[in-house]
Scaffold this motif. Structure first.
Motif, mmCIF file in Angstrom:
data_model
loop_
_atom_site.group_PDB
_atom_site.id
_atom_site.type_symbol
_atom_site.label_atom_id
_atom_site.label_comp_id
_atom_site.label_asym_id
_atom_site.label_seq_id
_atom_site.Cartn_x
_atom_site.Cartn_y
_atom_site.Cartn_z
ATOM 1 N N ASN A 40 0.862 -1.181 0.000
ATOM 2 C CA ASN A 40 0.000 0.000 0.000
ATOM 3 C C ASN A 40 0.900 1.232 0.000
ATOM 4 O O ASN A 40 2.121 1.138 0.103
ATOM 5 C CB ASN A 40 -0.990 -0.021 1.159
ATOM 6 N N ILE A 41 0.307 2.408 -0.074
ATOM 7 C CA ILE A 41 1.106 3.630 -0.199
ATOM 8 C C ILE A 41 1.994 3.875 1.033
ATOM 9 O O ILE A 41 3.131 4.317 0.902
ATOM 10 C CB ILE A 41 0.212 4.856 -0.512
ATOM 11 N N GLY A 42 1.503 3.549 2.211
ATOM 12 C CA GLY A 42 2.313 3.719 3.414
ATOM 13 C C GLY A 42 3.528 2.807 3.413
ATOM 14 O O GLY A 42 4.628 3.219 3.796
ATOM 15 N N GLU A 43 3.325 1.577 2.987
ATOM 16 C CA GLU A 43 4.436 0.620 2.927
ATOM 17 C C GLU A 43 5.435 1.022 1.837
ATOM 18 O O GLU A 43 6.649 0.932 2.037
ATOM 19 C CB GLU A 43 3.905 -0.784 2.660
ATOM 20 N N ALA A 44 4.927 1.483 0.699
ATOM 21 C CA ALA A 44 5.815 1.936 -0.376
ATOM 22 C C ALA A 44 6.605 3.161 0.079
ATOM 23 O O ALA A 44 7.791 3.303 -0.232
ATOM 24 C CB ALA A 44 5.010 2.252 -1.637
ATOM 25 N N ALA A 45 5.945 4.030 0.828
ATOM 26 C CA ALA A 45 6.620 5.225 1.354
ATOM 27 C C ALA A 45 7.741 4.823 2.296
ATOM 28 O O ALA A 45 8.864 5.340 2.201
ATOM 29 C CB ALA A 45 5.610 6.131 2.060
ATOM 30 N N GLN A 46 7.447 3.912 3.194
ATOM 31 C CA GLN A 46 8.465 3.480 4.154
ATOM 32 C C GLN A 46 9.627 2.780 3.444
ATOM 33 O O GLN A 46 10.788 3.025 3.762
ATOM 34 C CB GLN A 46 7.845 2.552 5.191
ATOM 35 N N LYS A 72 2.514 11.742 0.446
ATOM 36 C CA LYS A 72 2.127 12.967 -0.269
ATOM 37 C C LYS A 72 2.994 13.154 -1.517
ATOM 38 O O LYS A 72 2.492 13.489 -2.591
ATOM 39 C CB LYS A 72 2.250 14.177 0.656
ATOM 40 N N SER A 73 4.296 12.929 -1.381
ATOM 41 C CA SER A 73 5.196 13.059 -2.531
ATOM 42 C C SER A 73 4.913 11.988 -3.573
ATOM 43 O O SER A 73 4.977 12.263 -4.779
ATOM 44 C CB SER A 73 6.657 12.989 -2.084
ATOM 45 N N ILE A 74 4.601 10.781 -3.123
ATOM 46 C CA ILE A 74 4.271 9.711 -4.068
ATOM 47 C C ILE A 74 3.066 10.126 -4.908
ATOM 48 O O ILE A 74 3.081 10.008 -6.141
ATOM 49 C CB ILE A 74 4.003 8.384 -3.334
ATOM 50 N N TYR A 84 4.196 12.767 -7.379
ATOM 51 C CA TYR A 84 4.971 12.207 -8.489
ATOM 52 C C TYR A 84 4.067 11.494 -9.486
ATOM 53 O O TYR A 84 4.311 11.526 -10.687
ATOM 54 C CB TYR A 84 6.076 11.276 -7.983
ATOM 55 N N GLU A 85 3.010 10.867 -8.993
ATOM 56 C CA GLU A 85 2.031 10.255 -9.910
ATOM 57 C C GLU A 85 1.294 11.343 -10.690
ATOM 58 O O GLU A 85 1.088 11.209 -11.896
ATOM 59 C CB GLU A 85 1.033 9.401 -9.134
ATOM 60 N N SER A 86 0.908 12.423 -10.001
ATOM 61 C CA SER A 86 0.111 13.464 -10.659
ATOM 62 C C SER A 86 0.897 14.203 -11.738
ATOM 63 O O SER A 86 0.309 14.688 -12.702
ATOM 64 C CB SER A 86 -0.441 14.461 -9.630
#
Length: 153
Positions: A25-31, A38-40, A43-45
Motif C-alpha cells: 500500500n502507499i504507506g508501505e511503499a513510502a516506508q 504525499k510526494s508519491i 509524483y504520480e500526478s
C-alpha cells in the motif's frame, strides 16, 4: 488491527490477496522508498510515476519496481534535480540502449546550474554582510540595511 475483544481482525480479502502478490500500500511503499505518501501522490500526478495499481476499494498498490523508481526519484531530488530533469533521467535509466554520455551531459548541466546558484547566493551573502557590518545595531532608529532596501533606483 484488533477487534474489541483483543483478537486480531482478518485482513480484507483483497488486501490479503494483494499482499500475497507482493503488492504494497502507499504507506508501505513510502516506508520502503523513503518518500512520503504525499510526494508519491505528487509524483504520480506529474507523471514521474505511472498511475498506481488500484485495489477493488481504489487503494493504491505498488510493486517492487515502483519502490525502486521512488528511490531513484528520491536520490535525484536529494542532489537537486528538477522534476523535468528527473523525467529525463528516468527515461535514460529505463533505456538500456542509452549512452552514458547522455547521462553525464545531464549531470554536468546540473552542476553548471548549481554553480550559478552558488555564485548568486555568495553575491547575496556578500551584499548582506556589507549592509550588516555598516549597521550599528544599537538603539538608534537609523539603519543602513533598511535604507538600502528602501532605496529607489
Amino acid at each position: 488491527m484488533r477487534n474489541v475483544s483483543g483478537g486480531r481482525l482478518a485482513e480484507r480479502p483483497e488486501v490479503a490477496a494483494a499482499r500475497a502478490q507482493g503488492l504494497l500500500n502507499i504507506g508501505e511503499a513510502a516506508q520502503a522508498s523513503g518518500v512520503s505518501p504525499k510526494s508519491i501522490r505528487h509524483y504520480e500526478s506529474v507523471g514521474l510515476m505511472p498511475p498506481a495499481h488500484r485495489s477493488d476499494s481504489n487503494y493504491r498498490l505498488y510493486i517492487q519496481a515502483d519502490v525502486q523508481t521512488l528511490r531513484f526519484i528520491r536520490h535525484a531530488r536529494t542532489v537537486g534535480f528538477s522534476i523535468e530533469r528527473i523525467r529525463d533521467l528516468l527515461t535514460l535509466w529505463q533505456d538500456r540502449n542509452r549512452s552514458s554520455a547522455d547521462v553525464k551531459t545531464l549531470a554536468l548541466q546540473h552542476i553548471a546550474e548549481l554553480d550559478r546558484k552558488i555564485d548568486e547566493l555568495q553575491a547575496m551573502r556578500t551584499t548582506l554582510n556589507a549592509l550588516a557590518s555598516n549597521c550599528h545595531g544599537d538603539l538608534r532608529p537609523d539603519c543602513p540595511i533598511l535604507e538600502q532596501f528602501a532605496e529607489v533606483r
